[in-house]
Scaffold this motif. Structure first.
Motif, mmCIF file in Angstrom:
data_model
loop_
_atom_site.group_PDB
_atom_site.id
_atom_site.type_symbol
_atom_site.label_atom_id
_atom_site.label_comp_id
_atom_site.label_asym_id
_atom_site.label_seq_id
_atom_site.Cartn_x
_atom_site.Cartn_y
_atom_site.Cartn_z
ATOM 1 N N ASP A 1 -9.042 0.694 -3.602
ATOM 2 C CA ASP A 1 -9.125 2.128 -3.931
ATOM 3 C C ASP A 1 -10.575 2.620 -4.036
ATOM 4 O O ASP A 1 -10.871 3.571 -4.754
ATOM 5 C CB ASP A 1 -8.374 2.408 -5.247
ATOM 6 C CG ASP A 1 -6.868 2.464 -5.042
ATOM 7 O OD1 ASP A 1 -6.427 2.586 -3.881
ATOM 8 O OD2 ASP A 1 -6.119 2.379 -6.044
ATOM 9 N N PRO B 1 1.765 0.575 -5.295
ATOM 10 C CA PRO B 1 1.483 1.984 -5.584
ATOM 11 C C PRO B 1 1.632 2.285 -7.080
ATOM 12 O O PRO B 1 2.569 1.790 -7.725
ATOM 13 C CB PRO B 1 2.533 2.729 -4.754
ATOM 14 C CG PRO B 1 2.769 1.816 -3.585
ATOM 15 C CD PRO B 1 2.696 0.433 -4.148
ATOM 16 N N THR C 1 -5.583 6.448 -9.426
ATOM 17 C CA THR C 1 -5.761 6.171 -8.006
ATOM 18 C C THR C 1 -4.418 5.794 -7.378
ATOM 19 O O THR C 1 -3.386 5.764 -8.054
ATOM 20 C CB THR C 1 -6.776 5.024 -7.795
ATOM 21 O OG1 THR C 1 -6.203 3.810 -8.318
ATOM 22 C CG2 THR C 1 -8.096 5.316 -8.496
ATOM 23 N N ASP C 2 -4.420 5.482 -6.115
ATOM 24 C CA ASP C 2 -3.168 5.211 -5.394
ATOM 25 C C ASP C 2 -2.458 3.951 -5.879
ATOM 26 O O ASP C 2 -1.241 3.868 -5.830
ATOM 27 C CB ASP C 2 -3.458 5.053 -3.889
ATOM 28 C CG ASP C 2 -3.752 6.392 -3.226
ATOM 29 O OD1 ASP C 2 -3.168 7.405 -3.668
ATOM 30 O OD2 ASP C 2 -4.572 6.415 -2.285
ATOM 31 N N HIS C 3 -3.241 2.954 -6.332
ATOM 32 C CA HIS C 3 -2.629 1.652 -6.606
ATOM 33 C C HIS C 3 -2.886 1.160 -8.030
ATOM 34 O O HIS C 3 -3.793 1.640 -8.700
ATOM 35 C CB HIS C 3 -3.153 0.610 -5.605
ATOM 36 C CG HIS C 3 -2.900 0.988 -4.180
ATOM 37 N ND1 HIS C 3 -3.836 1.662 -3.420
ATOM 38 C CD2 HIS C 3 -1.803 0.826 -3.405
ATOM 39 C CE1 HIS C 3 -3.319 1.890 -2.215
ATOM 40 N NE2 HIS C 3 -2.089 1.389 -2.175
ATOM 41 N N ARG D 1 1.164 7.282 1.770
ATOM 42 C CA ARG D 1 0.233 8.390 1.955
ATOM 43 C C ARG D 1 -0.653 8.459 0.713
ATOM 44 O O ARG D 1 -0.144 8.495 -0.403
ATOM 45 C CB ARG D 1 1.023 9.699 2.115
ATOM 46 C CG ARG D 1 0.170 10.924 2.297
ATOM 47 C CD ARG D 1 0.997 12.217 2.294
ATOM 48 N NE ARG D 1 0.116 13.366 2.216
ATOM 49 C CZ ARG D 1 -0.398 13.834 1.076
ATOM 50 N NH1 ARG D 1 -0.097 13.275 -0.071
ATOM 51 N NH2 ARG D 1 -1.208 14.891 1.093
ATOM 52 N N SER D 2 -1.952 8.476 0.904
ATOM 53 C CA SER D 2 -2.873 8.532 -0.237
ATOM 54 C C SER D 2 -2.850 9.907 -0.894
ATOM 55 O O SER D 2 -2.710 10.932 -0.217
ATOM 56 C CB SER D 2 -4.290 8.212 0.237
ATOM 57 O OG SER D 2 -5.189 8.424 -0.818
ATOM 58 N N LYS D 3 -3.012 9.914 -2.245
ATOM 59 C CA LYS D 3 -3.115 11.189 -2.977
ATOM 60 C C LYS D 3 -4.551 11.697 -2.990
ATOM 61 O O LYS D 3 -4.835 12.742 -3.557
ATOM 62 C CB LYS D 3 -2.704 10.977 -4.453
ATOM 63 C CG LYS D 3 -1.296 10.519 -4.701
ATOM 64 C CD LYS D 3 -1.093 10.196 -6.187
ATOM 65 C CE LYS D 3 -1.857 8.946 -6.607
ATOM 66 N NZ LYS D 3 -1.563 8.450 -7.963
ATOM 67 N N LEU D 4 -5.443 10.913 -2.389
ATOM 68 C CA LEU D 4 -6.873 11.225 -2.536
ATOM 69 C C LEU D 4 -7.229 12.601 -1.989
ATOM 70 O O LEU D 4 -8.012 13.334 -2.590
ATOM 71 C CB LEU D 4 -7.709 10.134 -1.854
ATOM 72 C CG LEU D 4 -9.225 10.250 -1.985
ATOM 73 C CD1 LEU D 4 -9.673 10.331 -3.436
ATOM 74 C CD2 LEU D 4 -9.912 9.072 -1.296
ATOM 75 N N TRP E 1 -11.858 6.179 -4.036
ATOM 76 C CA TRP E 1 -11.611 6.993 -5.227
ATOM 77 C C TRP E 1 -12.771 6.999 -6.216
ATOM 78 O O TRP E 1 -12.744 7.734 -7.203
ATOM 79 C CB TRP E 1 -10.384 6.452 -5.972
ATOM 80 C CG TRP E 1 -9.072 6.790 -5.337
ATOM 81 C CD1 TRP E 1 -8.429 6.116 -4.350
ATOM 82 C CD2 TRP E 1 -8.213 7.887 -5.678
ATOM 83 N NE1 TRP E 1 -7.230 6.715 -4.060
ATOM 84 C CE2 TRP E 1 -7.076 7.807 -4.871
ATOM 85 C CE3 TRP E 1 -8.305 8.928 -6.615
ATOM 86 C CZ2 TRP E 1 -6.033 8.726 -4.949
ATOM 87 C CZ3 TRP E 1 -7.265 9.852 -6.695
ATOM 88 C CH2 TRP E 1 -6.147 9.741 -5.859
ATOM 89 N N LYS F 1 0.826 -1.217 0.000
ATOM 90 C CA LYS F 1 0.000 0.000 0.000
ATOM 91 C C LYS F 1 0.855 1.260 0.000
ATOM 92 O O LYS F 1 2.014 1.238 0.431
ATOM 93 C CB LYS F 1 -0.906 0.010 1.239
ATOM 94 C CG LYS F 1 -1.972 -1.073 1.179
ATOM 95 C CD LYS F 1 -2.978 -0.896 2.301
ATOM 96 C CE LYS F 1 -3.918 -2.086 2.331
ATOM 97 N NZ LYS F 1 -4.728 -2.113 3.557
#
Ligand code: PLP
Length: 354
Positions: A125, A52, A32-34, A14-17, A128, A11
């Motif tokens: 995700d 990621p 999305t993050d992944h 830190r999420s970009k969301l 998102w 994972k």
């Protein structure tokens, strides 16, 4: 969809969301993050990982760049009012992906990797997926040849990825379309029915030249007579003549078998509008227009869903349409979006819950 396949998950730290405004996400710009990643070598799919979203390492000799073994898909997932996420007809895209793989002499991707991998990635995700009207999560599976050597032969190694991109409404103004008479997108025996990257590369010059003349896209015609109609840009095409919906048939292999096309056909049948899948040529279209019987022309595809056509130009002759007066295509679009966003019952079992 449940599976036993072991996917290792790394994972993001830190999420970009929180840096992303899901109310304003133009098509294809944010990821999305992944992502899911699987590698093929020695005749088998090796590891499947979710990690990621990040840049890939590649050698300048990577086979896909030189010889074009590259295919992709486009799928959408939607969030309903309860916050549940469902994918629209993913099994149809899975089948088509492997059809493309077969034609491009690439290995098939196992159902578990494609379907269960996609499900697990979206579940991870899930936050998102935009819940706003006409928003969705665009899913982009892609596979390409990764051998690091020159020489024309099917690659022995491949990479399969699934990327996720939140997306807002894909506004399409009614389109002005030029009937293409010089370039071709597909010929019988070719690769027109496969969703391979080269089909897009091969189409761009014709679109650009059409745009320079004030058109939005071309209507592709057959390779021999430039009369038989195929697709509009990178969308399937429908014509409403005398209350009947006509769309080019698939059997020659020159047309992409759109999931939206198939869904629109079902919708038309639900609305008791007769549908004909058959060959149709430009002369029939012009004659129907002159007789006042050609009432709607529209394109269909996952990104735009339905794109109305307001002008068709053939040999300097313009056929124009009052798209505000279109009745059938907007009704179908509303019906499809209502199914996808959970406002009406999904009696065909098209929505697959994540
Ligand atoms: C992807 C695509 C379509 C539309 O297919 P959908 O499954 O409806 O998204 C139509 N024509 C071409 C050439 C395509 O690549």
């Amino acid at each position: 969809m449940t599976g036993v396949m072991d996917i290792s998950v790394t994972k993001v730290q830190r999420s970009k969301l929180q840096d992303t405004n899901l109310e304003n996400v133009p098509f294809g710009k944010y990821f999305t993050d992944h992502m899911l990643e699987a590698d093929y070598a020695d005749g088998e799919w090796k590891k499947v990982v979710i990690r990621p979203y990040q840049a890939l390492q590649m050698e300048p000799s990577m086979a896909a760049l030189h010889y074009g073994q590259a295919i992709f898909e486009g799928i959408k997932a939607y969030k309903d009012e309860k916050g549940d996420v469902s994918i629209f007809r993913p099994a149809d895209n899975f089948r088509r992906f492997n059809q493309s793989a077969g034609r491009m002499n690439m290995p098939l991707v196992p159902e578990e990797i494609f379907m269960e991998g996609m499900r697990q990635l979206i579940a991870l995700d899930k936050d998102w997926v935009p819940a706003y009207k006409d928003h969705s999560l665009y899913i982009r599976p892609v596979m390409f040849a990764t051998d690091e050597a020159l020489g024309v032969r099917p690659s022995a190694t491949y990479k399969f990825l699934i990327l996720l991109s939140p997306t807002g409404p894909y506004f399409v103004n009614p389109m002005r379309i030029l009937v293409e008479e010089k370039y071709t997108r597909a010929a019988p025996g070719g690769v027109g029915f496969s969703k391979n990257a080269g089909n897009y590369g091969g189409s761009m010059l014709a679109s650009t030249l059409a745009r320079q003349q004030g058109f939005d896209q071309v209507l592709w015609t057959d390779a021999f007579e430039h009369k038989w109609l195929q697709e509009v840009g990178m969308m399937n095409v429908f014509f409403v003549i005398n209350g009947r919906a006509i769309t080019p048939s698939l059997e020659e292999g020159t047309i992409l078998e759109g999931v939206t096309r198939a869904s629109v056909i079902r919708g038309l049948e639900e609305m008791n509008i007769p549908v004909e899948e058959r060959r149709i040529n430009i002369d029939e279209l012009v004659a129907a227009y002159k007789a006042g019987q050609l009432t709607e022309v529209f394109g269909t595809g996952t990104a735009a869903v339905i794109a109305p056509v307001k002008e068709l130009r053939y040999k300097g002759y313009s056929m124009t349409f009052d798209t505000d007066g279109y009745r059938i295509s907007p009704a179908i679009k509303t019906w499809l979006n209502d199914i996808r966003e959970g406002r009406i019952a999904d009696k065909f079992g098209w929505m697959v819950k994540v």
